[in-house]
Design a protein around this motif. Structure first.
Motif, PDB file in Angstrom:
ATOM      1  N   VAL A   1      41.213  40.239  30.027  1.00 57.24           N
ATOM      2  CA  VAL A   1      40.144  39.807  29.122  1.00 57.24           C
ATOM      3  C   VAL A   1      40.337  38.382  28.642  1.00 57.24           C
ATOM      4  CG1 VAL A   1      38.982  40.240  26.922  1.00 57.24           C
ATOM      5  CG2 VAL A   1      39.652  42.153  28.361  1.00 57.24           C
ATOM      6  N   GLY A   2      41.503  38.072  28.059  1.00 56.87           N
ATOM      7  CA  GLY A   2      41.706  36.780  27.431  1.00 56.87           C
ATOM      8  C   GLY A   2      41.455  35.607  28.347  1.00 56.87           C
ATOM      9  N   MET A   3      41.835  35.723  29.628  1.00 60.88           N
ATOM     10  CA  MET A   3      41.676  34.610  30.556  1.00 60.88           C
ATOM     11  C   MET A   3      40.689  34.908  31.672  1.00 60.88           C
ATOM     12  SD  MET A   3      43.450  32.013  29.611  1.00 60.88           S
ATOM     13  CE  MET A   3      43.697  31.054  31.092  1.00 60.88           C
ATOM     14  N   GLY A   4      40.292  36.155  31.839  1.00 57.23           N
ATOM     15  CA  GLY A   4      39.368  36.511  32.910  1.00 57.23           C
ATOM     16  C   GLY A   4      37.957  36.670  32.412  1.00 57.23           C
ATOM     17  N   ILE A   5      37.711  37.764  31.744  1.00 52.84           N
ATOM     18  CA  ILE A   5      36.368  38.093  31.270  1.00 52.84           C
ATOM     19  C   ILE A   5      35.867  37.077  30.252  1.00 52.84           C
ATOM     20  CG2 ILE A   5      35.044  39.804  29.972  1.00 52.84           C
ATOM     21  CD1 ILE A   5      36.825  41.939  31.325  1.00 52.84           C
ATOM     22  N   SER A   6      36.708  36.683  29.306  1.00 53.01           N
ATOM     23  CA  SER A   6      36.264  35.747  28.272  1.00 53.01           C
ATOM     24  C   SER A   6      35.911  34.377  28.840  1.00 53.01           C
ATOM     25  CB  SER A   6      37.346  35.602  27.192  1.00 53.01           C
ATOM     26  OG  SER A   6      37.507  36.801  26.486  1.00 53.01           O
ATOM     27  N   ILE A   7      36.705  33.893  29.770  1.00 48.29           N
ATOM     28  CA  ILE A   7      36.436  32.589  30.383  1.00 48.29           C
ATOM     29  C   ILE A   7      35.123  32.624  31.157  1.00 48.29           C
ATOM     30  CG2 ILE A   7      37.167  31.115  32.309  1.00 48.29           C
ATOM     31  CD1 ILE A   7      40.010  31.405  31.239  1.00 48.29           C
ATOM     32  N   ALA A   8      34.918  33.677  31.938  1.00 46.83           N
ATOM     33  CA  ALA A   8      33.662  33.805  32.694  1.00 46.83           C
ATOM     34  C   ALA A   8      32.479  33.892  31.750  1.00 46.83           C
ATOM     35  CB  ALA A   8      33.720  35.047  33.588  1.00 46.83           C
ATOM     36  N   THR A   9      32.629  34.631  30.667  1.00 38.40           N
ATOM     37  CA  THR A   9      31.536  34.789  29.704  1.00 38.40           C
ATOM     38  C   THR A   9      31.158  33.464  29.072  1.00 38.40           C
ATOM     39  OG1 THR A   9      32.254  37.053  29.211  1.00 38.40           O
ATOM     40  CG2 THR A   9      30.801  35.991  27.612  1.00 38.40           C
TER      41      THR A   9
ATOM     42  N   ILE B   1      21.948  41.869  41.049  1.00 34.58           N
ATOM     43  CA  ILE B   1      23.238  41.790  41.722  1.00 34.58           C
ATOM     44  C   ILE B   1      23.807  40.375  41.709  1.00 34.58           C
ATOM     45  CG2 ILE B   1      22.271  41.356  44.019  1.00 34.58           C
ATOM     46  CD1 ILE B   1      25.300  43.617  43.122  1.00 34.58           C
ATOM     47  N   GLN B   2      22.946  39.372  41.666  1.00 34.49           N
ATOM     48  CA  GLN B   2      23.412  37.990  41.654  1.00 34.49           C
ATOM     49  C   GLN B   2      24.170  37.660  40.375  1.00 34.49           C
ATOM     50  OE1 GLN B   2      23.445  35.915  44.218  1.00 34.49           O
ATOM     51  NE2 GLN B   2      22.524  37.584  45.401  1.00 34.49           N
ATOM     52  N   ARG B   3      23.718  38.251  39.252  1.00 38.41           N
ATOM     53  CA  ARG B   3      24.421  38.023  37.981  1.00 38.41           C
ATOM     54  C   ARG B   3      25.832  38.617  38.062  1.00 38.41           C
ATOM     55  NH1 ARG B   3      20.319  35.700  37.784  1.00 38.41           N
ATOM     56  NH2 ARG B   3      18.680  35.759  36.203  1.00 38.41           N
ATOM     57  N   LEU B   4      25.904  39.812  38.622  1.00 33.31           N
ATOM     58  CA  LEU B   4      27.212  40.460  38.754  1.00 33.31           C
ATOM     59  C   LEU B   4      28.135  39.639  39.643  1.00 33.31           C
ATOM     60  CD1 LEU B   4      26.126  44.186  39.181  1.00 33.31           C
ATOM     61  CD2 LEU B   4      27.372  43.217  37.241  1.00 33.31           C
ATOM     62  N   LYS B   5      27.601  39.136  40.746  1.00 32.98           N
ATOM     63  CA  LYS B   5      28.402  38.332  41.654  1.00 32.98           C
ATOM     64  C   LYS B   5      28.895  37.063  40.969  1.00 32.98           C
ATOM     65  CE  LYS B   5      26.406  39.811  46.080  1.00 32.98           C
ATOM     66  NZ  LYS B   5      25.613  39.380  47.270  1.00 32.98           N
ATOM     67  N   SER B   6      28.006  36.405  40.213  1.00 36.55           N
ATOM     68  CA  SER B   6      28.396  35.178  39.499  1.00 36.55           C
ATOM     69  C   SER B   6      29.494  35.458  38.487  1.00 36.55           C
ATOM     70  CB  SER B   6      27.175  34.573  38.797  1.00 36.55           C
ATOM     71  OG  SER B   6      26.198  34.177  39.726  1.00 36.55           O
ATOM     72  N   PHE B   7      29.348  36.591  37.784  1.00 36.52           N
ATOM     73  CA  PHE B   7      30.321  36.937  36.753  1.00 36.52           C
ATOM     74  C   PHE B   7      31.698  37.181  37.365  1.00 36.52           C
ATOM     75  CE2 PHE B   7      32.564  39.895  33.987  1.00 36.52           C
ATOM     76  CZ  PHE B   7      32.434  39.274  32.763  1.00 36.52           C
ATOM     77  N   PHE B   8      31.745  37.987  38.407  1.00 35.38           N
ATOM     78  CA  PHE B   8      33.043  38.312  39.014  1.00 35.38           C
ATOM     79  C   PHE B   8      33.596  37.155  39.834  1.00 35.38           C
ATOM     80  CE2 PHE B   8      31.422  42.645  38.212  1.00 35.38           C
ATOM     81  CZ  PHE B   8      32.489  43.101  37.449  1.00 35.38           C
ATOM     82  N   ARG B   9      32.720  36.269  40.311  1.00 35.63           N
ATOM     83  CA  ARG B   9      33.179  35.086  41.036  1.00 35.63           C
ATOM     84  C   ARG B   9      33.996  34.177  40.122  1.00 35.63           C
ATOM     85  NH1 ARG B   9      28.462  33.010  42.441  1.00 35.63           N
ATOM     86  NH2 ARG B   9      28.206  34.531  44.100  1.00 35.63           N
ATOM     87  N   LEU B  10      33.673  34.190  38.834  1.00 38.71           N
ATOM     88  CA  LEU B  10      34.429  33.398  37.868  1.00 38.71           C
ATOM     89  C   LEU B  10      35.575  34.181  37.241  1.00 38.71           C
ATOM     90  CD1 LEU B  10      31.710  31.395  35.879  1.00 38.71           C
ATOM     91  CD2 LEU B  10      33.225  30.578  37.666  1.00 38.71           C
ATOM     92  N   SER B  11      35.310  35.435  36.879  1.00 36.62           N
ATOM     93  CA  SER B  11      36.307  36.197  36.125  1.00 36.62           C
ATOM     94  C   SER B  11      37.521  36.585  36.966  1.00 36.62           C
ATOM     95  CB  SER B  11      35.674  37.451  35.524  1.00 36.62           C
ATOM     96  OG  SER B  11      35.196  38.318  36.523  1.00 36.62           O
TER      97      SER B  11
END
Length: 449
Positions: A63-71, A233-243
């Protein structure tokens, strides 16, 4: 790389609350450790050191460096481009992903706390204290990880003040409850190390309540379950591409740090306690780097979303220069007052631990400016939507510089614990050089894409 006076005000406006927020986050843990050390001595300090490294590793990776950074990156660029609905979709996705990850991690920490500490090779007394502490802190992990994602949404549109206030609430609550529950003051029971863990749970819950209430009532970007229904699906791909790369970067750094911590355990409880004290103090010092990195991610992301490439470059370079300079000033304190700073953690009778910790801290002074440059340049790259480069650089420097040197010098040769700090100074120097070059190249290419 040039300094832009016109950009400095905006950088400070976002960076200062973020800096103070990060300082408060680490200050509460450091003072928590000070109180625990004064209550239980070296064994309690060593237990907190092992526990903290484990908690930080799992929570930061997911979360701290993956999900939060992508968000933050996706919300910033969407908001900067005037696409509010898209920003709210990413915000919703980020918070739900954080809640799911936090639930899983909290359960795992609770179930396997004792096994993990024993596997690390801690002494029996240290293992007993640490496992009890971790089982309680497992609940706080959920609150803190979700809080991190909520604050990431707020930072995405340039709001760093509310996360700072949330940290202030968390800090004050934690310190008051620490004073009461560790020592048995203010009419509270004397619970020692477990009291510190309970204080952390309550404080994190209050911080999450404050930030969530603000986000749902007054935030410019309001997540909601209705956004999930329209999420493509594009939003999901963008999110996981960064996270995913961001998580892998933190995993690369944290795993090396955690393995290094296990090797330090082999040097004995005093070495572990000295390293823990020095690390706690340094953790506060590099918070300005994190604060400027968070500000750089948001500002650069907003400018990239607006299509203002020159503005993005100005914010990026100014953030790196200012943040590194602040950390350079802090490093002087480590050189001049290392023994006085370390002495805050223990009472009399452990002078050898104090001297060893002071030596570690003095060596750590030399890595502060390069650490700041590394953090902030990585933040710039993330604001541009590039999390792969920071991952590649950290993987290279962590596993091909820091880890081999630690294995040879600490695990095999059993050199003193202060050698760990020499190794990390070399590591941060290499990391900063590679990231600064990558950042400069990406920024120059912005107008040509």
């Amino acid at each position: 790389m040039h300094f832009s006076r016109s950009s400095a005000g905006d950088v400070l406006r976002l960076a200062l609350p973020a800096v103070f927020e990060q300082v408060l986050v680490m200050l509460v843990f450091t003072l928590d450790t000070v109180m625990v050390g004064r209550y239980g001595g070296s064994q309690a300090l060593a237990a907190i050191g092992v526990s903290a490294e484990m908690v930080a590793t799992v929570s930061n990776i997911f979360v701290g460096m993956g999900i939060s950074i992508a968000t933050t990156s996706l919300v910033a660029r969407s908001f900067g481009a005037g696409r509010l609905k898209r920003a709210e979709e990413y915000a919703t996705l980020g918070i739900l992903a954080a809640a799911a990850s936090a639930s899983m991690i909290a359960v795992l920490v609770f179930l396997f706390a004792g096994s993990a500490v024993r596997a690390a090779g801690a002494e029996a007394a240290v293992s007993l204290i640490a496992s009890g502490y971790l089982r309680i802190v497992a609940v706080a992990i959920f609150f803190s990880m979700v809080l991190s994602s909520v604050n990431a949404v707020l930072r995405g549109y340039g709001n760093t003040k509310v996360p700072f206030v949330a940290s202030a609430i968390t800090t004050m609550t934690n310190l008051i409850l620490d004073y009461g529950l560790i020592f048995g003051n203010l009419g509270m029971p004397e619970l020692g190390v477990q009291g510190a863990a309970i204080a952390t749970v309550i404080a994190q819950a209050l911080g999450l309540t404050f930030s969530t209430t603000y986000m749902l009532r007054r935030s410019k970007v309001k997540p909601g379950l209705s956004h999930i229904q329209t999420l493509d699906i594009q939003r999901l791909k963008s999110f996981f591409r960064l996270s995913v790369p961001a998580s892998m970067q933190e995993g690369s750094i944290s795993l090396v740090r955690l393995l290094g911590q296990f090797m330090i355990i082999g040097l004995g409880t005093k070495a572990l306690a000295a390293n823990t004290m020095a690390t706690m103090i340094e953790s506060i010092s590099f918070m300005p780097g994190w604060g400027f990195a968070l500000a750089a991610s948001a500002l650069v992301g907003l400018k990239v979303g607006e299509g203002d490439h020159e503005g993005a470059r100005a914010y990026a370079y100014t953030s790196v220069i200012m943040g590194s300079a602040v950390m350079g000033v802090i490093s002087l304190l480590f050189l001049v007052f290392p023994q006085q700073l370390i002495s805050m953690f223990v009472t009399g009778g452990e002078e050898d631990v104090v001297m060893l910790g002071a030596l570690c801290l003095a060596i750590g002074a030399f890595e502060q400016p390069t650490m700041g440059a590394s953090m902030i340049s990585a933040g710039v790259l993330r604001g541009m939507g590039d999390t792969k480069t920071p991952f590649k650089v950290s993987f290279l420097t962590s596993w091909f510089i820091r880890m081999p040197l630690t294995i040879i010098l600490i695990f095999f040769l059993k050199t003193p614990v202060w050698m760990v700090w020499v190794i990390t100074a070399v590591y941060w120097l290499a990391d900063s050089i590679l990231l600064l070059k990558s950042m400069d190249s990406k920024l120059k290419a912005l107008g040509h894409i």
